[in-house]
Design a protein around this motif. Sequence first.
Motif: not given
Length: 159
Positions: A69-70, A75-76, A129-132
Amino acid sequence: MKKLVAFLIITVTFVGLSSFKAIKAKPVGFSFYKGTYDNMIREAKKQRKPIILDFWAAWCAPCQKLDKETFSDKELGNYLSQNFIVYKVDIDTFDGMEIVDRFAVDVFPTMIVFDPKNGQIGKFKGFYPPGYLQKELEKIQAKHNLYPVSTQDGLAINR
């Protein structure tokens, strides 16, 4: 009848291998450093990038979730490839165990942000999570003034 059985065996094998391959798919946007730990340190110094050490194990469900998931987030992945060298540390290998001891890692997954000049500058335990994760890494970059080296008119400058 024998042809039908052979066809079913081949079909089941093919579907099983396809499913396994999908689980083991590479993350989009970046790739983990493939060399040895020592070579990775040299490469980070050469590129003037901090390192993310991803401590994981095949039996660790949160580690697998982090990969799926991450690290698979595009983007990440783009952010990581521009700003860090990411190295997976398999804790079930002798080399991995040595690195685990060196950084006193006791929870999996753990990600250590490491600057070859200044040592450990960040530590993340568990799933993110990726954004965090990206926001937390950006905070570390700002705090330690760690930005990628870019070239402008042939001169290397820090952004």
